[in-house]
Design an enzyme around this catalytic site. Structure first.
Site, PDB file in Angstrom:
ATOM      1  N   ASP A 150      57.436  39.958  53.300  1.00  0.00           N
ATOM      2  CA  ASP A 150      56.992  38.644  52.816  1.00  0.00           C
ATOM      3  C   ASP A 150      58.136  37.804  52.251  1.00  0.00           C
ATOM      4  OD1 ASP A 150      54.454  39.202  53.587  1.00  0.00           O
ATOM      5  OD2 ASP A 150      53.544  39.040  51.601  1.00  0.00           O
ATOM      6  N   ARG A 210      57.713  40.440  34.714  1.00  0.00           N
ATOM      7  CA  ARG A 210      57.826  39.058  35.233  1.00  0.00           C
ATOM      8  C   ARG A 210      58.608  38.140  34.298  1.00  0.00           C
ATOM      9  NH1 ARG A 210      56.131  42.582  38.622  1.00  0.00           N
ATOM     10  NH2 ARG A 210      55.266  41.774  40.545  1.00  0.00           N
ATOM     11  N   ASP A 250      50.368  37.987  39.105  1.00  0.00           N
ATOM     12  CA  ASP A 250      51.823  37.853  39.033  1.00  0.00           C
ATOM     13  C   ASP A 250      52.317  36.438  39.308  1.00  0.00           C
ATOM     14  OD1 ASP A 250      52.319  40.468  38.219  1.00  0.00           O
ATOM     15  OD2 ASP A 250      52.053  41.211  40.258  1.00  0.00           O
ATOM     16  N   SER A 263      49.676  48.650  47.814  1.00  0.00           N
ATOM     17  CA  SER A 263      50.545  47.639  47.227  1.00  0.00           C
ATOM     18  C   SER A 263      51.101  48.221  45.942  1.00  0.00           C
ATOM     19  CB  SER A 263      49.738  46.368  46.946  1.00  0.00           C
ATOM     20  OG  SER A 263      50.454  45.574  46.028  1.00  0.00           O
TER      21      SER A 263
HETATM   22  N1  ARG Z   1      47.017  44.607  37.853  1.00  0.00           N
HETATM   23  C1  ARG Z   1      48.311  44.803  37.275  1.00  0.00           C
HETATM   24  C2  ARG Z   1      48.723  43.557  36.550  1.00  0.00           C
HETATM   25  O1  ARG Z   1      48.209  42.522  36.818  1.00  0.00           O
HETATM   26  C3  ARG Z   1      49.316  45.288  38.285  1.00  0.00           C
HETATM   27  C4  ARG Z   1      49.806  44.271  39.274  1.00  0.00           C
HETATM   28  C5  ARG Z   1      50.657  44.904  40.284  1.00  0.00           C
HETATM   29  N2  ARG Z   1      51.287  43.935  41.113  1.00  0.00           N
HETATM   30  C6  ARG Z   1      51.469  44.090  42.422  1.00  0.00           C
HETATM   31  N3  ARG Z   1      52.078  43.126  43.021  1.00  0.00           N
HETATM   32  N4  ARG Z   1      51.056  45.159  43.079  1.00  0.00           N
HETATM   33  O2  ARG Z   1      49.558  43.613  35.685  1.00  0.00           O
END
Ligand code: ARG
Length: 424
Positions: A19, A100, A129, A181
């Site tokens: 991506d 992040r 994210d 993922s």
């Molecule tokens: N649900 C978790 C959060 O929002 C994990 C996110 C994981 N991100 C990913 N791109 N797989 O903090």
């Protein structure tokens, strides 16, 4: 750096995956931008970052910065998370939400260095994210603008994205697609998607990489002494190390003993419930140790008040508000609470369990004389009677006015009615 043009520039948070590689070409073709890729090392599992850089350049980026953010991440962000014992919904140590803001900080730095007007990321429109990147970037520099190609393009399935990449000269990954993922860094690992999307499916063994199954863990317990100064872990078994190295060490010890697997239902900011699996051996065991030390050194009202503030801090960070006035003010409060969080916690890891088996501190508020039931007791038992008389007085007055019995009768009547309803 490759020959620059006079086009506007965008800084792209680059992972090396399909991506974000497509993002480079897509931004050039559709937004007429020059791209500078930023690869952040936050302690994720990775191959050669030099290879990732070469892939960015081969995909058309005019430059690629590889930034080791780990010390900064640990000392600036994770230290605050530990002070807050940060667990979203009392469970999740926030590993993705915490990484992040540090990545965003470095993206903004790169934008200033390269004179870029835009920041781009490869997040989808469904997750948390994207919100975290964008709110963090805009808090750090409100003049920057965001581009989120994945939300705009309509490239369909992975196969059609692969085809688009081939047609546009973007190098495609040679490894087959992972069925999950994954997002990871030194604070833990998040695993989503695939068979996990059915909450009735037990997580398959192959999702875990940082922890062994408790069923395969050693038959002997492992003991670890974690020493804290001012709320920060500074040594393991007497050996002084950086906070970052301590996190690595705890990931190893706890992981080998099968501690730190979570399988939970979580409420995303964007309104979706999602089933999340996490591996958090180091972060969770350090939070367990830190809490045990706080229990010993923090005065009761402060400790109780802090528990509520911890949940607020975790909500703010989960909900993308790492750089917000409330979260920053809470950091000030937590910093004050950590002043005497100095001492040693002995932990025992055994087959998926992590138990605190000893705590000591020069600032302990535990007073053996006051607590003991043996002859060395220093507690004044005579004071108890007067204390209870006055402490219970308001309740006694309330009851003398028949309120207590009325309340009991009402409750009993309520139970009877419910019973009748069921009987009907
Ligand atoms: N649900 C978790 C959060 O929002 C994990 C996110 C994981 N991100 C990913 N791109 N797989 O903090």
């Amino acid at each position: 750096m490759a020959e620059g043009t006079n086009k506007e520039r965008a800084i792209l948070a680059y992972s090396g995956g399909l991506d974000t590689s497509i993002c480079i070409k897509w931004l050039q073709e559709n937004k007429d931008l020059d791209i500078i890729a930023v690869v952040g090392d936050v302690g994720q599992e990775h191959g050669s970052l030099e290879d990732v850089k070469q892939r960015a350049l081969a995909s058309g980026a005019i430059d690629c910065l590889v930034v080791d953010m780990r010390e900064d991440y640990a000392n600036d962000i994770l230290a605050k998370a530990l002070a807050a014992n940060a667990l979203y919904e009392n469970k999740y140590p926030l590993l993705s939400a915490l990484s992040r803001p540090i990545i965003s900080k470095h993206l903004v730095n790169a934008a200033h260095e390269y004179g870029a007007k835009y920041i781009a990321h490869g997040c989808t429109g469904k997750g948390n994210d994207q919100v975290r990147f964008e709110t963090s970037v805009l808090a750090l520099d409100p003049a920057l603008q965001i581009v989120a190609p994945v939300r705009e393009w309509d490239l369909g399935s992975r196969d059609s994205k692969m085809a688009w990449a081939r047609e546009h000269g973007v190098p495609v990954p040679t490894t087959s697609e992972k069925p999950y993922s994954i997002d990871d860094n030194v604070w833990g690992r998040a695993i989503e998607c695939g068979v996990l999307e059915n909450p009735w499916n037990e997580p398959p063994d192959d999702i875990w990489t940082m922890t062994v199954s408790p069923m395969d863990a050693p038959d002997e317990p492992t003991y670890v002494d974690v020493q804290f100064e001012g709320g920060i872990p500074v040594a393991i078994d007497g050996e002084r190390m950086s906070f970052l190295d301590i996190i690595y060490k705890m990931n190893e010890v706890a992981g080998e003993n099968g501690f730190g697997r979570l399988d939970i239902m979580e409420n995303r900011l964007v309104g979706v419930k999602s089933r999340e699996c996490y591996e958090v051996p180091g972060s969770l065991s350090l939070i367990v140790a830190h809490k045990a030390l706080e229990d010993m050194v923090l005065e009761r009202d402060l400790l109780h008040y802090k528990l509520g503030a911890e949940l607020t801090w975790a909500d703010q960070v989960y909900n993308s508000l790492y750089y917000s006035p409330l979260k920053i003010a809470l950091d000030g409060f937590f910093a004050e609470t950590q002043r005497y969080v100095t001492g040693t916690v002995r932990m025992r890891f055994y087959k998926g369990n992590c138990d605190v088996v000893g705590v000591k501190s020069d600032y302990s508020l535990y007073d053996h004389g006051l607590a003991t039931y043996d002859d060395s007791d220093t507690f004044n038992h005579d004071s108890a009677k007067g204390f209870i008389d006055l402490f219970g007085l308001r309740n006694k007055v309330w009851s003398e006015n028949r309120h207590a019995m009325d309340a009991v009768h009402e409750q009993l009547a309520g139970v009877a009615e419910t019973k009748d309803e069921f009987a009907e």
